[in-house]
Design a protein around this motif. Sequence first.
Motif, PDB file in Angstrom:
ATOM      1  N   LYS A   1       0.843  -1.200   0.000  1.00 62.10           N
ATOM      2  CA  LYS A   1       0.000   0.000   0.000  1.00 62.10           C
ATOM      3  C   LYS A   1       0.880   1.252   0.000  1.00 62.10           C
ATOM      4  O   LYS A   1       0.962   2.002   0.970  1.00 62.10           O
TER       5      LYS A   1
ATOM      6  N   SER B   1       1.699   4.469  -2.616  1.00 67.45           N
ATOM      7  CA  SER B   1       1.309   5.121  -3.882  1.00 67.45           C
ATOM      8  C   SER B   1       2.477   5.285  -4.835  1.00 67.45           C
ATOM      9  O   SER B   1       2.371   4.987  -6.030  1.00 67.45           O
ATOM     10  N   ASN B   2       3.621   5.771  -4.312  1.00 65.52           N
ATOM     11  CA  ASN B   2       4.783   5.988  -5.184  1.00 65.52           C
ATOM     12  C   ASN B   2       5.278   4.679  -5.786  1.00 65.52           C
ATOM     13  O   ASN B   2       5.611   4.611  -6.975  1.00 65.52           O
TER      14      ASN B   2
ATOM     15  N   THR C   1      -3.400   1.839  -4.103  1.00 68.39           N
ATOM     16  CA  THR C   1      -3.953   3.032  -3.454  1.00 68.39           C
ATOM     17  C   THR C   1      -4.831   3.787  -4.452  1.00 68.39           C
ATOM     18  O   THR C   1      -4.817   3.506  -5.657  1.00 68.39           O
TER      19      THR C   1
ATOM     20  N   ALA D   1      -4.480   6.726  -5.644  1.00 72.62           N
ATOM     21  CA  ALA D   1      -3.674   7.413  -6.662  1.00 72.62           C
ATOM     22  C   ALA D   1      -3.307   6.466  -7.798  1.00 72.62           C
ATOM     23  O   ALA D   1      -3.353   6.847  -8.986  1.00 72.62           O
ATOM     24  N   VAL D   2      -2.966   5.224  -7.469  1.00 70.86           N
ATOM     25  CA  VAL D   2      -2.591   4.234  -8.481  1.00 70.86           C
ATOM     26  C   VAL D   2      -3.805   3.851  -9.311  1.00 70.86           C
ATOM     27  O   VAL D   2      -3.733   3.764 -10.549  1.00 70.86           O
TER      28      VAL D   2
END
Length: 566
Positions: free
Chosen positions: A128, A130-131, A155, A157-158
């Motif tokens: 978990k 995002s980057n 996440t 964002a993904v």
Amino acid sequence: MHQTPLEQAIDVTAPPELLGQLAVNDDVAVRKAVTINPNTSTDVLISLADEFPNAFFSNPVLSLLILENPNFVVEIPYWTLINLLRQPNVPDFFLSGAAMHSNPEVLRVVAKHYQTPLSALEMMARCKDSNLGMIIAQRQDVTEQILLILAEHGTIAVRLYLAKYHKSYSSILETLALAPEPNWSFRQQIHYKLAKNSSTPLEIIKNLLKENDKKVKLAIAARADLAIDLIIELALDYRLHMMNSLAQNTYISASVLRRLANHGTLRVRQMVARHPNTPQAVLVNAVSEPELCRFVAANPSAGENLLYQLAQNNQHEVLEAIAANPSTPASVLKHIAETRAHDLLVAQHPNANREILQQVLWRLAMDERLSVRKYAAKHPHTPIDILRMWMRKEPQLRVWIAQNPSLPVDMLEVLAHDVSPNVRLSVACNPSTPHYVLEKLSFDAEVEVRRAVASNIKTPDNALEILVKDWQCCTFLAQNKNAPAKVLEYLAGLTGFNWLLLAHPNTSVEMRQTLMTAFAKSYIESDRLYATQHPDTPVEILTELSKDKNLEIRIAALQALKKPNT
């Protein structure tokens, strides 16, 4: 026979204790040989890894160490591990071991490495982070299975990234559409991105429509692949009808609009009447139906004769639609101006000629509404006599009068001495303000006024050379496209302006090279990466950057060197 230190370091029968002593030898070749020797103890091997990463990976015992201790990679000190993972050739088993690390930064470096096995990527896709998820999702070699994991477990964002940019697998888009998401806002964002994604299948789009979300429907209404049944369904939606959404979709063809022109529902016919792709013959027929007249009047494709015909009816809402129509010609605007009902719309129209504007602006200047008089005050065609009278009797309008690009020099001179800093600010921003007035304003007590002078492309060089000594104005000078070389040279001696100066049209070739060298030698990785991506970076700098300790920078530099123009 006595062996030299190098021969001892190479000897595969040398005891670990001896190799440990040789590991601190002053000779680089000896230390490197110790790094490759399979008898070297684990702690000594790790201590040399940072200095000799390629030799470290060449040690035949490395794979056995990881087999014996699956946590071997995890136990390597952080910075040593990061350096090892940034090497161009890292064994699969080492990357797989690093993929089990608990540190997110380590995982991100692993995810960026082009040799990382798919099995390791699949494992990391469940994290978990995002980057990390974004790095995996953006890889060129990512598989459908990995993307499915990200679509289910990634996440927000993904998942938003996949919903917006993914093009390859419909299964990914379907998973994103159906995956449960308790947060209503997140679910709406995902569905909105899916609705805008041209690769989303129409079956998924139809399911999204059932949720009756306005934002999602607006995105669907703009799609290029709408079937006629979807167009009808969207046209019946009152919210989309009020926002004129379908009429803004230029992908709807004239043939489809012709078929819908006689649809049994009024709202569908109204959409056709105001769509710019509707054939002229269909529009001519539509004006016979009173409920369609104002929609035809708003259609930017309606011909001059048709608009003139509609204007003769003098219906308020029809005249308003014609006045707001960007395609309405001056001849029709003249007729509307005579009705005095829509002066503000006529004054704002791009096709209104000087004669019409003079007539309309006189009336607007007499309007009791302050907002209307503010508009008239800065309009370039407002009669100067009115502006002079306002400047004397209506001090609250001076800020807007000072913005008028047609203002005479004598009025600008007076306003430049106004007690209000906002008025002086408007003068400093005005493109018609003469040089000598801008020079005086460059000494203004208010920093916002000086910054406006620094930004004004009409400001003379001597004023800019004075303002460059004012640190509060430097950023604005660096962005003024007319800033002279002398000003740019001064800014180059300060810190924080390199990015702006490199993009400036007046930066000399010599200064550009100096700035590029500074980027290439910067300790900040983003600066060095920028240098690899800039089209003006010379070959010698790219060659140096191709040896950078950062893998991403090395790869970018090598790719830049391969370009034909390099």
